[in-house]
Every structure is written in C-alpha cells, then in structure tokens.
Design a protein around this motif. Structure first.
Motif, short mmCIF file in Angstrom:
data_model
loop_
_atom_site.label_atom_id
_atom_site.label_comp_id
_atom_site.label_asym_id
_atom_site.label_seq_id
_atom_site.Cartn_x
_atom_site.Cartn_y
_atom_site.Cartn_z
N ARG A 175 47.91 47.85 44.24
CA ARG A 175 47.31 47.17 43.08
C ARG A 175 48.04 45.86 42.86
O ARG A 175 49.08 45.81 42.25
N GLU B 149 48.69 40.34 36.41
CA GLU B 149 48.79 41.05 35.13
C GLU B 149 47.65 40.71 34.18
O GLU B 149 47.12 41.57 33.48
N ALA C 16 44.73 42.82 35.29
CA ALA C 16 44.98 44.23 35.59
C ALA C 16 44.21 45.16 34.65
O ALA C 16 43.78 46.24 35.07
#
Length: 151
Positions: free
Chosen positions: A60, A64, A67
């Motif tokens: 992943r 951020e 995300a």
C-alpha cells in the motif's frame, strides 16, 4: 389468462391435503405449504468455485492524502483457472479517480474511472500464474493499494 379456483391452484401445486395457505393480492399469488421428505426430490450440489478471500494489503504505497480513499480489504480476488483470468471485485466503496488492475507477468490490464462497490475488473494471467496488482489514482497521484499472488 383464465382464472383458477382454489382447488385448481392446490392441485397445480400438489397441495391437496397438506397444511397450506394461499394469498391473492391483486395479481400476486403467494402459496405457502409444509412439505414432507417424500414429497420433495432435491439434490444439493456443493459449488466447486473457491470462495474469494480478501486480499492482503501488500505494497500500500498510496500517499497519505489519498490513503483514506481506498479502505483496507476493498478488493477480493477470484482466480478462474479454467479461463486463465483473475476477477477483482470491489467489495468496499473506493473514492478514487481511477482504479487499474494489472496481471504483472501477462502484461494484461483493465481500468475504470467509475469504481463502485459492485464493480469488478478482469485480467488474463500467465499460464504459470503470477501476481495481480491494483493501483488507485487519487487527485492525480497513483499508488499500489493491493496485490495478490495467483497459483
């Protein structure tokens, strides 16, 4: 269509002499009855399709800021060996501009700009198997969000 009497309905559904009820609501007919073992001949067949398992969230690497757009376990991978394909089902809402599924070794790819919970993408995989990677693009930034090893 001709109208049927209650006796004709009971005869048609083999309900005579059984505890049952018939309800007519407009054009809808509901028939409920209790059946015995000797009045029903049913064969249950177990599916040979493997149950898709949620993917491991390997790699992943979406920044951020994006995300939160792709929840954990948002995809399920289903391998169809007889067809040589992997189907990636979207099982959670994905708020991305684009989602791409790629069979790494086979160089097969499919993408959508409208990922939805009931969406899926299918890619052809190499006969020897390999990996299938899922990439999401959020606000112009792309990152891998899931990867699955195919036998």
């Amino acid at each position: 269509m001709d109208e049927m009497s209650q006796d004709q309905v009971e005869s048609e559904f083999a309900m005579s002499g059984k505890r049952s009820s018939i309800t007519i609501d407009g054009i809808r007919l509901s028939v409920r009855t209790a059946l015995t073992d000797d009045s029903v001949d049913i064969d249950f067949v177990q599916s040979t399709e493997p149950t898709p398992k949620p993917t491991a969230q390997i790699g992943r690497d979406l920044p951020e800021e994006g995300a939160d757009a792709v929840p954990d376990d948002a995809f399920e991978f289903s391998y169809r060996e007889d067809q040589g394909v992997v189907r990636v089902n979207f099982v959670k809402a994905v708020d991305a501009d684009e989602v791409t599924v790629r069979a790494v070794e086979a160089d097969s790819e499919a993408s959508t700009t409208t990922p939805g919970v009931v969406s899926s993408l299918t890619v052809h995989v190499a006969s020897s198997g390999g990996e299938v990677a899922v990439t999401a693009t959020v606000d112009g930034v792309s990152g891998e969000v899931a990867r699955e090893e195919v036998p």
